[in-house]
Design an enzyme around this catalytic site. Structure first.
Site, PDB file in Angstrom:
ATOM      1  N   SER A 299       0.809  -1.223   0.000  1.00 12.39           N
ATOM      2  CA  SER A 299       0.000   0.000   0.000  1.00 12.39           C
ATOM      3  C   SER A 299       0.842   1.273   0.000  1.00 12.39           C
ATOM      4  O   SER A 299       0.886   2.025   0.967  1.00 12.39           O
ATOM      5  CB  SER A 299      -0.929   0.001   1.225  1.00 12.39           C
ATOM      6  OG  SER A 299      -1.968   0.954   1.078  1.00 12.39           O
TER       7      SER A 299
ATOM      8  N   CYS B 266       3.494   6.383  -7.693  1.00 14.94           N
ATOM      9  CA  CYS B 266       3.469   7.627  -8.470  1.00 14.94           C
ATOM     10  C   CYS B 266       4.289   8.736  -7.799  1.00 14.94           C
ATOM     11  O   CYS B 266       4.655   9.714  -8.458  1.00 14.94           O
ATOM     12  CB  CYS B 266       2.026   8.102  -8.653  1.00 14.94           C
ATOM     13  SG  CYS B 266       0.968   6.921  -9.507  1.00 14.94           S
TER      14      CYS B 266
END
Length: 448
Positions: free
Chosen positions: A41, A45
């Site tokens: 998690s 980006c």
């Protein structure tokens, strides 16, 4: 049908979003996640901004650790665990503990493939040497950061002028490095039309990056195990570090070997509920196929936003729900230094290969009222269907405040609005934010 044991392959956006949804709907079921990298998690980006120094440290990119998933959600997330094979008939996985070398078998009642995408690495001489990096998982970014800190490279060559290439060029410029960008295409950002891509190329060169378009990487040259140059079919470019931004492909090999059918670009074939053709087996995120709302055809895209949404749908349905993911319109945004870029829907060159009649217009305006201090330029290209005026796509290149305007067009495309309806939208106006006629609506008026 209630399922007792859920197993998820892949612990990033799609996988962990799905796990969270399952837990909400099945509070007593067992949920097991296997992730081959060291992290769950996280924001892949954000890696270019970590490298560029805009993000303080890597912990800022981690949303939740395996320990937190266990403590807060009772989700068993195992990192450094790679699933080697899936036996659909026996409903089992063969799993390798990468740290210990132990192999073991795991059973499942319901299985989700959330294996993501993998970077494209062509068979080029020297591509596997030290100092050559692709960015896929967070660990890639950490290895790159460590290499920079230990070796202090001054000359960077980026191969590929897409989103990763654009963002890494900015990161290295921020670090004061000498940056060269190479792309075998004759334009940067191939998801844009060339007239809009030219504005992006100008901005790249304006900050001092050397741009070599229409050139193909042939080899990487070394001297005493240190990179000396990136060799294209036209020149040798001095380099201390090379970044490969050649795109990604679905990480679907495991699913294919298990016997799951593949779809567009070898992504895993699913329906709008994220179900594969095998009962109780699902796929979501960058490894899975989706649907394009403009072409009404199967589509594949690797984006964190889509991964989170499809992961949510998969998790709800795995737990007994009946949610559908309608599809995407290909919306994406990025930036390079002071330039923001965005696109949605179809480009003109994509439409040339499809059975559409269309008209285009390109306008230049300001992101704010022209008299407001610092008002920068914005270029908007909009495409509409003829006849009827249905909005088919748009591209934006401009100063700060330009890119997120693409969301208005993405909404219009998703709602199958016409340019006339777009003109009539009650968009917000104040001099610090826009003009009385927003640039999006100016383009729509020109089209009408």
């Amino acid at each position: 049908m209630k399922r007792e044991k859920y197993v998820i392959i892949g612990g990033d956006a799609a996988g962990m979003t799905a796990a969270g949804q399952i837990r909400k709907l099945q509070p007593k079921s067992q949920i097991v996640v296997y992730e081959r990298s060291p992290h769950t998690s996280y924001s892949a980006c954000g890696m270019p901004y970590l490298i560029g120094g805009l993000v303080e440290n890597d912990t800022k990119l981690i949303v939740r650790t395996p320990e937190e998933f266990m403590a807060k959600k009772n989700i068993e997330a195992f990192v450094f665990h790679e699933v080697l094979s899936v036996d659909i008939k026996a409903r089992t996985l063969e799993v390798l503990n990468i740290q210990t070398g132990k192999l073991f078998t795991e059973s499942f009642d319901s299985l989700l493939f959330a294996t993501g995408a993998e970077p494209i690495r062509p068979p080029i001489e020297g591509i596997d040497g030290e100092g050559v990096f692709s960015l896929s998982v967070l660990q890639d970014g950490l290895r790159l950061q460590r290499f920079i800190e230990e070796n202090n490279p001054q000359k960077a060559v980026i191969v590929g002028g897409g989103y990763i290439g654009l963002e890494m060029a900015e990161a290295f410029c921020r670090r004061g490095m000498n940056v060269s960008l190479v792309d075998r295409s004759f334009q940067v950002m191939n998801t844009f039309d060339i007239d809009m891509a030219d504005h992006i190329a100008d901005a790249i060169q304006h900050v001092g990056t050397s741009l070599y378009l229409g050139e193909t990487l042939k080899a990487i040259e070394y001297n005493n195990n240190r990179i000396k140059a990136a060799i294209t079919d036209q020149r040798n470019i001095p380099a201390d570090i090379v970044i490969l931004g050649l795109g990604v492909r679905p990480h679907s090999k495991l699913a294919k070997e298990a016997g799951l059918p593949l779809g567009v670009n070898d992504s895993i074939l699913v329906n709008q509920m994220m179900e594969t053709e095998i009962e109780d087996i699902w796929a979501a995120g960058d490894c899975a196929q989706t649907w394009h709302l403009v072409t009404n055809k199967p589509f594949w895209v690797a984006l964190g936003s889509v991964a989170n949404k499809t992961g949510r749908i998969a998790g709800i349905n795995m737990a007994g729900g009946k949610e559908h993911f309608p599809g995407v319109v290909g919306t994406a945004v990025s930036k390079h230094c002071d330039l923001e870029v965005a696109r949605t829907g179809l480009s003109e060159k994509e439409l040339e290969d499809l059975d559409f009649h269309y008209e285009t217009v390109t306008i230049k305006s300001k992101v704010q009222a022209g008299y407001y201090p610092g008002a920068g330029d914005i270029h908007v290209k909009m495409i509409a269907e003829v006849p009827g005026g249905r909005v088919l796509g748009a591209q934006i290149v401009g100063a700060h405040g330009a890119a997120k305007r693409i969301d208005v067009v993405a909404t219009a495309i998703s709602a199958q609005m016409t340019v006339r309806q777009l003109i009539d939208l009650d968009l917000g106006y104040a001099p610090p934010f826009s003009l009385p006629w927003d640039p999006i609506q100016i383009a729509a008026r020109q089209l009408l």
